[in-house]
Design an enzyme around this catalytic site. Structure first.
Site, PDB file in Angstrom:
ATOM      1  N   SER A 301       0.168  -1.343   8.643  1.00  0.00           N
ATOM      2  CA  SER A 301       1.197  -1.737   7.684  1.00  0.00           C
ATOM      3  C   SER A 301       0.703  -1.704   6.245  1.00  0.00           C
ATOM      4  O   SER A 301       0.481  -0.652   5.697  1.00  0.00           O
ATOM      5  CB  SER A 301       1.732  -3.125   8.046  1.00  0.00           C
ATOM      6  OG  SER A 301       2.214  -3.131   9.353  1.00  0.00           O
ATOM      7  N   ASP A 312      -3.753   9.873  -0.992  1.00  0.00           N
ATOM      8  CA  ASP A 312      -2.821  10.924  -1.418  1.00  0.00           C
ATOM      9  C   ASP A 312      -2.899  11.196  -2.907  1.00  0.00           C
ATOM     10  O   ASP A 312      -2.663  12.318  -3.357  1.00  0.00           O
ATOM     11  CB  ASP A 312      -1.388  10.540  -1.055  1.00  0.00           C
ATOM     12  CG  ASP A 312      -1.084  10.774   0.410  1.00  0.00           C
ATOM     13  OD1 ASP A 312      -2.016  11.099   1.165  1.00  0.00           O
ATOM     14  OD2 ASP A 312       0.092  10.610   0.808  1.00  0.00           O
ATOM     15  N   LYS A 326       1.769   1.297  12.004  1.00  0.00           N
ATOM     16  CA  LYS A 326       2.910   0.373  11.916  1.00  0.00           C
ATOM     17  C   LYS A 326       3.488   0.502  10.521  1.00  0.00           C
ATOM     18  O   LYS A 326       2.965  -0.039   9.570  1.00  0.00           O
ATOM     19  CB  LYS A 326       2.474  -1.060  12.187  1.00  0.00           C
ATOM     20  CG  LYS A 326       3.517  -2.125  11.838  1.00  0.00           C
ATOM     21  CD  LYS A 326       4.755  -2.025  12.690  1.00  0.00           C
ATOM     22  CE  LYS A 326       5.702  -3.186  12.404  1.00  0.00           C
ATOM     23  NZ  LYS A 326       6.422  -3.053  11.137  1.00  0.00           N
TER      24      LYS A 326
END
Length: 415
Positions: A301, A312, A326
């Site tokens: 999460s 990224d 998750k």
């Protein structure tokens, strides 16, 4: 940073027993007209079934079952038919208990759990809690609590049976990959007091920040840790998110913001326009020091949001094992009688558009091993240190290109 809604991500056995809650009203049910109405046959079927039970079931004249029990049972059954363990109905009493739990201390085991393909899985034990002391590990499947087999139970049935008064015992049986027999774990519930941030210098110039969960004080605690480590001479940082099962969304975004100079941190994609959202970092950074992030199977999460954002955006490299996966968003819809629905309305995606849910995030440098309090035995941490040294020596640069296999560290050898 723009104000965002608090979102608890992950399932914490004890006070914060939630599966990802937007702590806000759902903004009305303006989409309700899109839902197909019950047809008369459906209503007649329900009436017929109730009439048969009331006429023939041996205990049907008992006062133990009220009109509200019947109504809530019907709603709960309808909601669970969608097969999403994180979309669920809660009655007013349970809702109040969960909201109270979120605000205080609690008696529990200190463990994040999730449900996948019907199995109840350990996401991660929390540092210093009964779950960690009992050597629970990510991906352990909870099979029994005491003498009760929990296969087929929903997530919150399991939660309610695991938590309880501090000092009371509980036994769980788990199935672990590579083990032929079930493992028995005897634990005593404790009042869980969470310290989410620890930090230290690993060497003369590498700072280490351990974040065990994302709570409201975590951003300020991480910020203080970074400032202190820089003052002690850190020229590179390792952020350890292993066995971090999640926490508050705004904490994840604020911590990402410390390393990112503006730009997208995380987005959500859902069926309705209001479920589609993008959250951005603000211009400027707290630190531009080289960054390595540790993740493993217990990182979920909020941990995956931070790891995905900094990787990224070419701000950091990831070391460890593939994360849990998750990455869904639950919104709280309050109903007219004080009950509520938690509904999965969207899934998270990283700045590059990668969906987290059920997929997880793979590290740049895959290193087998477990998190350990004894740093000389922590193979993954050694891998992170070697990578940080290579970055500072200019052997590895961002954006990443080339093979990192020359940095691989195993329990048997270092190369």
């Amino acid at each position: 940073m723009k104000k965002i809604r608090d979102l608890l991500i992950g399932v914490l056995i004890g006070a914060g027993v939630v599966t990802g809650i937007v702590a806000a009203q759902a903004g009305g049910l303006k989409d309700i007209d899109r839902v197909a109405p019950f047809d008369l046959d459906s209503l007649w079927l329900m009436k017929q079934a109730r009439a048969i039970i009331e006429a023939y079931q041996v205990d049907a004249d008992s006062d133990d079952v009220t009109e509200k029990d019947l109504l809530y049972g019907a709603v709960d059954g309808m909601v669970s038919a969608w097969g999403d363990p994180y979309t669920r109905f809660v009655d007013p009493e349970r809702l109040e208990q969960e909201q109270t739990d979120l605000r205080g201390k609690y008696g529990g085991l200190g463990i994040y759990i999730g449900q996948r393909d019907g199995a109840i899985l350990v996401i991660s034990p929390i540092e210093g809690t009964p779950a960690e002391k009992a050597d629970l590990k990510p991906q352990d499947q909870i099979v029994k609590i005491g003498d009760e087999v929990v296969i087929g139970w929903d997530l919150h049935q399991v939660v309610e049976n695991l938590r309880g008064e501090p000092g009371t015992p509980v036994t769980i049986w788990i199935r672990r990959e590579g083990e032929q027999d079930l493992l028995k774990k005897d634990m005593v519930r404790e009042e869980i007091k969470l310290e989410s941030v620890r930090y230290e210098m690993l060497s003369d110039d590498i700072g280490y920040v351990r974040l065990s969960q994302f709570k409201d004080t975590s951003p300020s605690d991480v910020g203080k840790a970074i400032i202190e480590l820089k003052a002690q001479g850190a020229t590179g940082l390792i952020l350890d998110l292993r066995n971090n099962g999640g926490g508050l969304l705004n904490a994840a975004v604020e911590i990402s913001d410390m390393f990112l100079d503006g730009g997208l941190v995380v987005g959500t994609k859902g069926r309705v326009d209001r479920a589609n959202e993008e959250l951005f970092a603000t211009p400027g950074v707290l630190t531009d020091l080289p960054l390595v992030v540790l993740i493993n199977e217990g990182s979920a999460s909020a941990s995956e949001i931070v790891a995905g954002a900094v990787r990224d955006r070419d701000r950091a490299l990831l070391v460890g094992r593939k994360s849990f996966g998750k990455g869904s968003v639950q919104t709280l819809f309050n109903l007219m009688d004080g009950s509520a629905l938690y509904v999965t309305i969207a899934r998270y995606h990283t700045p590059n558009g990668t969906i987290i849910d059920h997929l997880g995030i793979s590290p740049d440098l895959d290193v087998k091993g477990d998190w350990s309090r004894e740093k000389d035995k922590d193979v993954q941490l050694k891998g992170a240190q070697r990578l940080m040294t290579a970055i500072k020596e200019g052997k590895v640069v961002l954006p990443l290109s080339g093979d990192l296999s020359f940095l691989v560290v195993s329990e048997d050898h270092e190369s």
